[in-house]
Design a protein around this motif. Sequence first.
Motif, PDB file in Angstrom:
ATOM      1  N   ARG A   1      15.919   7.875  46.989  1.00 36.16           N
ATOM      2  CA  ARG A   1      14.751   8.768  46.886  1.00 36.16           C
ATOM      3  C   ARG A   1      14.667   9.333  45.471  1.00 36.16           C
ATOM      4  NH1 ARG A   1      12.316  10.195  51.656  1.00 36.16           N
ATOM      5  NH2 ARG A   1      13.439   9.779  53.606  1.00 36.16           N
TER       6      ARG A   1
ATOM      7  N   SER B   1      12.684  13.955  41.854  1.00 35.35           N
ATOM      8  CA  SER B   1      11.570  14.868  41.590  1.00 35.35           C
ATOM      9  C   SER B   1      10.839  15.320  42.844  1.00 35.35           C
ATOM     10  CB  SER B   1      10.570  14.210  40.640  1.00 35.35           C
ATOM     11  OG  SER B   1      10.063  13.017  41.218  1.00 35.35           O
ATOM     12  N   ASN B   2      10.592  14.394  43.773  1.00 36.61           N
ATOM     13  CA  ASN B   2       9.776  14.771  44.936  1.00 36.61           C
ATOM     14  C   ASN B   2      10.263  14.203  46.266  1.00 36.61           C
ATOM     15  OD1 ASN B   2       9.081  12.082  44.768  1.00 36.61           O
ATOM     16  ND2 ASN B   2       6.972  12.441  44.107  1.00 36.61           N
TER      17      ASN B   2
ATOM     18  N   ALA C   1      10.371  11.126  47.242  1.00 38.18           N
ATOM     19  CA  ALA C   1       9.710   9.894  47.683  1.00 38.18           C
ATOM     20  C   ALA C   1      10.713   8.748  47.750  1.00 38.18           C
ATOM     21  CB  ALA C   1       8.579   9.542  46.724  1.00 38.18           C
TER      22      ALA C   1
END
Length: 418
Positions: free
Chosen positions: A329, A332-333, A335
Motif C-alpha cells: 500500500r 501517502s494514502n 491505496a
Amino acid sequence: MDQNRWETVKQVTAAITGEPERIAIRGARKVDARGVQEHFWVTAADGVITATGTDEEAFEHACRSIAVDPADGTAIVDAGGRVLTPGYVDIHAHGSWERSFDDGPEGIDVARAGHAVHGTTRQVLSLITNPIDVMCENLRNVRAAMERRPDVLGSHLEGPFLALARKGAHDPECLRDPVPELVERLLDAAGGTLRQITIAPELPHGIGAIRRFAEAGVVPAVGHCDADYATARRGFDAGAGIMTHMFNAMNGLHHREPGPIPAAVEDPRVTIEIINDGFHVQDPMVRLGMRFAPHRTAFVTDAMAATDCPDGAYKLGALDVNVVDGHARLVSNGAIAGSTLLLEVAVRRAVTELGVSPVDAVEAATLTPARTFGFDRPNAVTGAPLGLVSPGYAADLLLTDPADWLVERVWCAGRALK
C-alpha cells in the motif's frame, strides 16, 4: 538483496543469454490447455519442442533424433510423475526481488530472475507512470533487453493515460491526456516493442489514442478508468483488446450502470486480466470472473519490487510503499500499490483453493496470455509459438510438484533456468 540471490541473478542471466540445450523428459503428467496426459514425454532441441508422446519406443527414437542416447540416464530427466506444463507467461508485472523493470538493465535482470525461478518463462515488462521523458527512457531499456534475452516479450505502459479518479498507486502529477504528440513520442521510444498500454477511454483523446496504438500494432487495454458501458464498448471497437486487472481500478458492476466490465465480458476479442491473490480480488469474484470469459481470462500478477521479499518499505516509481503481510500500500494514502504475487502462486491458488481445474488454471497462465499478442503462433518476437507442450512450440517447460504446485525445474527456449 542477499548474496545467494545475486548469484541466482547471474546464473539466470547467463543461462537465458546462452545457447539452448537438448532436452529429454519422460514420466510426466502433462497439463496444458489441450488437456491432461499421463506417462508423457517430450524432447526439444534448438529451443523448440521436437516430439511428444506416451509410447516408450517412440521416446527412444525421439531422443536419438536430437542426438541424445536413450540409455544415458544423465541426459534424460525422469519427471517421476511430476506435472509438466508450458512456461508461465505474465503480461502485467512491474518487478520483484527489490527491483522494478523501470530500474534500467540491472533492474530488469534482477526482477526477471525473481519471476523466472518461479516458472514465469516469458514476461511483458510493465512500466509505471512517470514523467514522459522517463517513460521513454524505460521503453528504450526494455527494447535493449529484448535484443539480448528471449524471455522479455516487450513492454506494457500502465499509464500515463489513466483517469485521475481511478489512478490507484500512480503519481497524479504525471497523468496525461493521450494527445497525439505524446502517443507518437511513446511509440517512437518503444520502436515496435510496446505490446500493450492501459488507457482510460473516457479521456478527451482516449478513443483516438486507442485507435492509433492499435494501428501501430500495440494492444491497448481498457483500465484505470471511470468509463460507462457505452464508452468501454467504443474503446474495444476502436482496437482495445485487453481489460487491465478486471474489478480493480475501475467502476464496478451495477444493475443500472453496468460500466466497463460487461463490455469486456461480452466481447470475444478481449482478454481479461485477473490478479488471483485473494486480496485484489476475493475468491468468489475470481471464480465468477473465470466463468465470465472461459479461455479469455489471463492470470497476471501486477507484481512490484517487493515480490518474493520480506515485508518492509519499498518504492513504486517515485512513491513510497509499505508492505505488511505481503500486501503493498502507498504510504501517502493507503491505496493498494500493486501486488507481491507470482504466477506460480496464482496457479496454485486456483487449483488447490478455488476448485479450478488444472487445465483451466494452466491455460490462464500460458496459452491465454500468449494468444493476446499472437504469441500462440509463429511470430517475429518469439519465433516458435508459446503456450502448449506440443511439437513446434517453444521449449518453455516447467516441472511442478503435483501436491503443492511448486515449480521445481524451469526451461525457457531450451535454456535451463532452474
